[in-house]
Design a protein around this motif. Structure first.
Motif, PDB file in Angstrom:
ATOM      1  N   ALA A 158       0.814  -1.213   0.000  1.00 43.21           N
ATOM      2  CA  ALA A 158       0.000   0.000   0.000  1.00 43.21           C
ATOM      3  C   ALA A 158       0.846   1.260   0.000  1.00 43.21           C
ATOM      4  O   ALA A 158       1.897   1.315   0.644  1.00 43.21           O
ATOM      5  CB  ALA A 158      -0.917  -0.001   1.226  1.00 43.21           C
ATOM      6  N   ALA A 159       0.360   2.255  -0.730  1.00 44.55           N
ATOM      7  CA  ALA A 159       0.903   3.601  -0.603  1.00 44.55           C
ATOM      8  C   ALA A 159       0.399   4.132   0.738  1.00 44.55           C
ATOM      9  O   ALA A 159      -0.713   3.816   1.172  1.00 44.55           O
ATOM     10  CB  ALA A 159       0.416   4.474  -1.751  1.00 44.55           C
ATOM     11  N   HIS A 160       1.223   4.949   1.396  1.00 45.32           N
ATOM     12  CA  HIS A 160       0.933   5.355   2.762  1.00 45.32           C
ATOM     13  C   HIS A 160       1.143   6.860   2.925  1.00 45.32           C
ATOM     14  O   HIS A 160       2.142   7.411   2.444  1.00 45.32           O
ATOM     15  CB  HIS A 160       1.869   4.591   3.700  1.00 45.32           C
ATOM     16  CG  HIS A 160       1.891   5.096   5.089  1.00 45.32           C
ATOM     17  ND1 HIS A 160       2.855   5.963   5.550  1.00 45.32           N
ATOM     18  CD2 HIS A 160       1.058   4.862   6.122  1.00 45.32           C
ATOM     19  CE1 HIS A 160       2.623   6.236   6.826  1.00 45.32           C
ATOM     20  NE2 HIS A 160       1.544   5.592   7.191  1.00 45.32           N
ATOM     21  N   ALA A 161       0.183   7.505   3.591  1.00 45.36           N
ATOM     22  CA  ALA A 161       0.306   8.924   3.940  1.00 45.36           C
ATOM     23  C   ALA A 161      -0.082   9.106   5.394  1.00 45.36           C
ATOM     24  O   ALA A 161      -1.015   8.453   5.883  1.00 45.36           O
ATOM     25  CB  ALA A 161      -0.597   9.772   3.055  1.00 45.36           C
ATOM     26  N   HIS A 162       0.609   9.996   6.088  1.00 45.73           N
ATOM     27  CA  HIS A 162       0.332  10.262   7.497  1.00 45.73           C
ATOM     28  C   HIS A 162       0.198  11.764   7.715  1.00 45.73           C
ATOM     29  O   HIS A 162       0.857  12.553   7.035  1.00 45.73           O
ATOM     30  CB  HIS A 162       1.466   9.730   8.376  1.00 45.73           C
ATOM     31  CG  HIS A 162       1.235   9.989   9.835  1.00 45.73           C
ATOM     32  ND1 HIS A 162       1.782  11.066  10.501  1.00 45.73           N
ATOM     33  CD2 HIS A 162       0.496   9.328  10.744  1.00 45.73           C
ATOM     34  CE1 HIS A 162       1.394  11.040  11.764  1.00 45.73           C
ATOM     35  NE2 HIS A 162       0.608  10.000  11.941  1.00 45.73           N
TER      36      HIS A 162
ATOM     37  N   TRP B  68      -1.828  12.412  -4.467  1.00 49.63           N
ATOM     38  CA  TRP B  68      -0.765  11.554  -5.013  1.00 49.63           C
ATOM     39  C   TRP B  68      -1.352  10.486  -5.943  1.00 49.63           C
ATOM     40  O   TRP B  68      -0.853  10.261  -7.040  1.00 49.63           O
ATOM     41  CB  TRP B  68       0.018  10.894  -3.871  1.00 49.63           C
ATOM     42  CG  TRP B  68       0.961   9.862  -4.360  1.00 49.63           C
ATOM     43  CD1 TRP B  68       2.230  10.057  -4.816  1.00 49.63           C
ATOM     44  CD2 TRP B  68       0.691   8.474  -4.506  1.00 49.63           C
ATOM     45  NE1 TRP B  68       2.768   8.863  -5.226  1.00 49.63           N
ATOM     46  CE2 TRP B  68       1.847   7.883  -5.042  1.00 49.63           C
ATOM     47  CE3 TRP B  68      -0.407   7.665  -4.234  1.00 49.63           C
ATOM     48  CZ2 TRP B  68       1.927   6.526  -5.312  1.00 49.63           C
ATOM     49  CZ3 TRP B  68      -0.329   6.319  -4.493  1.00 49.63           C
ATOM     50  CH2 TRP B  68       0.827   5.755  -5.024  1.00 49.63           C
ATOM     51  N   ALA B  69      -2.435   9.837  -5.499  1.00 49.44           N
ATOM     52  CA  ALA B  69      -3.040   8.749  -6.281  1.00 49.44           C
ATOM     53  C   ALA B  69      -3.543   9.252  -7.630  1.00 49.44           C
ATOM     54  O   ALA B  69      -3.366   8.575  -8.649  1.00 49.44           O
ATOM     55  CB  ALA B  69      -4.173   8.098  -5.494  1.00 49.44           C
ATOM     56  N   LYS B  70      -4.139  10.424  -7.659  1.00 55.53           N
ATOM     57  CA  LYS B  70      -4.634  10.981  -8.929  1.00 55.53           C
ATOM     58  C   LYS B  70      -3.483  11.326  -9.867  1.00 55.53           C
ATOM     59  O   LYS B  70      -3.534  11.021 -11.055  1.00 55.53           O
ATOM     60  CB  LYS B  70      -5.509  12.209  -8.661  1.00 55.53           C
ATOM     61  CG  LYS B  70      -6.848  11.840  -8.054  1.00 55.53           C
ATOM     62  CD  LYS B  70      -7.626  13.063  -7.616  1.00 55.53           C
ATOM     63  CE  LYS B  70      -8.871  12.625  -6.864  1.00 55.53           C
ATOM     64  NZ  LYS B  70      -9.443  13.685  -6.063  1.00 55.53           N
ATOM     65  N   ARG B  71      -2.431  11.947  -9.327  1.00 57.98           N
ATOM     66  CA  ARG B  71      -1.271  12.293 -10.153  1.00 57.98           C
ATOM     67  C   ARG B  71      -0.601  11.058 -10.746  1.00 57.98           C
ATOM     68  O   ARG B  71      -0.075  11.088 -11.847  1.00 57.98           O
ATOM     69  CB  ARG B  71      -0.211  13.037  -9.320  1.00 57.98           C
ATOM     70  CG  ARG B  71      -0.449  14.487  -9.131  1.00 57.98           C
ATOM     71  CD  ARG B  71       0.786  15.208  -8.591  1.00 57.98           C
ATOM     72  NE  ARG B  71       1.547  14.517  -7.570  1.00 57.98           N
ATOM     73  CZ  ARG B  71       1.284  14.546  -6.260  1.00 57.98           C
ATOM     74  NH1 ARG B  71       0.261  15.236  -5.806  1.00 57.98           N
ATOM     75  NH2 ARG B  71       2.048  13.897  -5.404  1.00 57.98           N
TER      76      ARG B  71
ATOM     77  N   GLY C  93       7.558  11.985  -2.673  1.00 57.73           N
ATOM     78  CA  GLY C  93       7.238  13.032  -1.713  1.00 57.73           C
ATOM     79  C   GLY C  93       6.879  12.475  -0.346  1.00 57.73           C
ATOM     80  O   GLY C  93       7.629  11.682   0.224  1.00 57.73           O
ATOM     81  N   ASP C  94       5.717  12.889   0.170  1.00 62.53           N
ATOM     82  CA  ASP C  94       5.255  12.451   1.496  1.00 62.53           C
ATOM     83  C   ASP C  94       4.698  11.032   1.492  1.00 62.53           C
ATOM     84  O   ASP C  94       4.295  10.531   2.535  1.00 62.53           O
ATOM     85  CB  ASP C  94       4.135  13.369   2.001  1.00 62.53           C
ATOM     86  CG  ASP C  94       4.650  14.724   2.433  1.00 62.53           C
ATOM     87  OD1 ASP C  94       5.865  14.869   2.618  1.00 62.53           O
ATOM     88  OD2 ASP C  94       3.811  15.642   2.590  1.00 62.53           O
TER      89      ASP C  94
END
Length: 169
Positions: free
Chosen positions: A25-29, A46-49, A89-90
């Protein structure tokens, strides 16, 4: 084949025992005044880009607690991704841990607190053990909140969730 998310009222909720496969999974916090919204904005932008939203993409989230206290709290999102997707990035990559889970489905974001209480009560009444709170990179964590109909653009009172708490094996 993925099960269709069905709207479930709090009164109808029953705990199911399910296996969850380990997922990439891609992860963001985010740790802020509005961590849920901020982490969601990060992962979705991020997912849209990166064209990371595909059929069958799943969205999990969970609270993070940097201290032993309930506040302040952060939030992290996990968006399942294929092997060709790269973080930037993040956004980093994490695993959603596979194993046996107690799972509870409900409808309406406003009922999330009651749903968690019902799931924790189920553990007490059924004398089942969960893996416990774990200290990870952003603090203490426990189960996952999977938003099942997140791609349908519905209002929060129509959102359908599965809560996932890993069982001790």
């Amino acid at each position: 084949m993925k099960k269709q998310a069905r709207s479930v009222a709090l009164e109808e909720m029953t705990v199911r025992l399910e296996k969850l496969e380990t997922m990439r999974a891609a992860h963001a916090h985010a740790l802020s005044e509005t961590p849920e919204e901020d982490a969601n904005r990060k992962i979705m932008d991020w997912a849209k880009r990166n064209k990371a939203i595909r059929k069958g993409t799943r969205l999990f989230g969970r609270n993070t607690y940097p201290t032993d206290n309930p506040e302040p709290h952060g939030y992290e999102f996990f968006l399942t991704v294929s092997k060709d997707i790269k973080p930037e990035g993040d956004i980093d990559l994490k695993e959603i841990h596979g194993g046996s889970y107690a799972t509870l489905r409900f409808t309406n974001l406003e009922k999330i607190g009651e749903a968690w209480q019902k799931l924790w009560k189920w553990f007490e009444e059924n004398k089942r053990e969960h893996v416990g709170f774990k200290k990870e990179e952003h603090g203490w964590v426990d189960g996952y909140e999977e938003h099942l109909n997140w791609q349908e653009n519905k209002p929060p009172n129509e959102w359908v969730f599965d809560l996932w708490v890993q069982l001790k094996e």
